[in-house]
Design a protein around this motif. Structure first.
Motif: not given
Length: 447
Positions: A260-274
């Motif tokens: 995943p690119d940087a934007t997708a990676r950050l989105d994955l992190s936030r989704r997992a945390a939520a």
């Protein structure tokens, strides 16, 4: 230093940063620390001191492509008994260097794959440790578990050894992702491992997941999280995948274009945390989640959370004794690391000498900065008044506030707090407290 926007629209590739499981990071260790210095430091540990012990088992039947740990593959069990023989020799060397008996408050078996050891060797290893570095009655004893290397006999051996916590590697349950990282592991096998552990009284269960893996999507990670949460682990570690093929050659098997690119990676992190928070888990630090009554959640609330080479921990012991190839000790005078190659480590200890080949002599400045970085990563807050050199830390919090004006708040007394929406930047902000030169190409992506 190059900074990134902490907001949700951040699209630029984030810089790399140390994980700060030690300070300074192990990339700054040098060969000026050897066996004699390590022995001297061990001799400064007072009898009866509460210590932590880490034993490294480097062997794996399969070498997962994503892994950057010090491991070696073997399809045969032939190297295992000689390795335990060498561990027995090292345990004796360490114990003989101590001025008196210590009290092991935390014992952790990591790897590699500790559960690759046959039951008889597991039993022998715990016996060797207890004979020379005896555990306290209430000691936490944790083991890293590969569910594909766990049968009834191994489960019985772990229970008989008074293991209290098991950390199971999952990474991702999606078959496409598993193929891309070289780690096939069914949910059913993982579920059976969890049930087998709990049936034997090993109730404290950790699951380790990764985001930022090749072929991983928001939908696939959501499915992995649903399956993981259905097992109701006490703790979830949701790490960002560290793609460092220059340091871990096996990672060349993972194609950069599949990540995943940087934007997708950050989105994955936030989704997992939520999703973890929605399931009732309390965020702990930058990448852990725990049920509210778990000791780690309590430590995060009461300010006693700590960070060491295993990541976030409730372990407050000041001394960590590392055993095995590549293991690192945190001793009264600094850090001491064993020879990383198993053959070199084994040859040294069988010759009757400690296997230390590199390390770092700690200074007062190191101790002050280390405490500040640990508080930043554990509590997202640094109070100069709580540390040994308030003037230095106030200067550093001012520097961090100037460098990261949108990510942190600094009050009139110098207390620095990371804003809730910017906590994923904690490792980058911690670099403002680092007195050592940080080479970006030696560390993983920080977000």
């Amino acid at each position: 230093m190059t900074h990134i926007d902490p907001g949700p629209g951040a699209a630029a590739p984030p810089p790399r940063a140390p994980r700060y499981t030690s300070y300074p990071p192990a990339t700054h260790f040098h060969d000026g620390v050897g066996p004699d210095r390590a022995r001297h430091w061990l001799g400064r540990i007072a009898p009866g001191t509460r210590v932590s012990v880490y034993a490294h088992i480097p062997f794996c039947r399969r070498l997962c492509w994503f892994c950057a740990c010090r491991t070696q593959g073997t399809l045969s069990e032939a190297p295992l008994a000689p390795y335990i023989d060498a561990l027995a020799a090292e345990i004796d060397l360490v114990a003989d260097a101590l001025p008196g008996a210590v009290a092991t408050a935390h014992l952790h078996l990591g790897g590699g794959t500790p559960t690759f050891l046959p039951p008889a060797l597991l039993v022998r290893l715990f016996g060797l440790l207890d004979a020379r570095l005896p555990r306290m009655p209430d000691a936490e004893t944790s083991v890293e578990v590969d569910p594909t290397e766990l049968d009834a006999a191994r489960l019985d051996a772990l229970a008989g050894a008074r293991v209290t916590r098991a950390s199971l590697g999952v990474q991702d349950f999606d078959p496409a992702v598993q193929r891309a990282i070289g780690r096939p592991q069914s949910f059913e096998r993982t579920r059976q491992a969890v049930e087998g552990l709990r049936a034997r009284g090993i109730d404290a269960i950790n699951l380790d997941l990764l985001y930022g893996l090749p072929k991983q999507t928001a939908a696939s990670l959501e499915r992995t999280l649903e399956l993981a949460l259905s097992l109701r682990p006490d703790r979830l570690a949701i790490y960002g995948y560290a793609h460092v093929p220059w340091a871990s050659k096996r990672q060349v098997m993972i194609r950069s274009e599949d990540l995943p690119d940087a934007t997708a990676r950050l989105d994955l992190s936030r989704r997992a945390a939520a999703r973890a928070r929605a399931a009732g888990y309390q965020p702990v630090g930058i990448d852990h989640f725990a049920l509210p009554d778990d000791p780690m959640a309590r430590a995060a609330r009461d300010g006693t959370l700590r960070r060491n080479f295993q990541g976030y921990t409730t372990d407050t012991a000041p001394t960590l004794i590392g055993l095995g190839a590549s293991a690192i000790s945190r001793l009264p005078g600094g850090y001491a690391q064993n020879a990383p190659r198993t053959a070199d480590w084994r040859a040294r200890v069988l010759q009757g000498r400690l296997a230390t080949v590199r390390g770092h002599v700690a200074t007062r400045d190191d101790a002050v900065r280390a405490a500040a970085i640990e508080r930043l990563l554990c509590a997202f807050r640094v109070d100069p008044g709580e540390l040994a050199d308030p003037a230095l830390i106030a200067t550093l919090t001012d520097r961090a506030a100037r460098a990261w004006p949108d990510a942190v708040l600094r009050d009139a007394t110098g207390i620095l707090t990371i804003r809730p929406g910017a906590r994923h930047l904690a490792r980058l902000i911690a670099m403002e407290f680092d007195a050592y030169a940080v080479s970006p190409d030696r560390h993983s992506v920080a977000v």
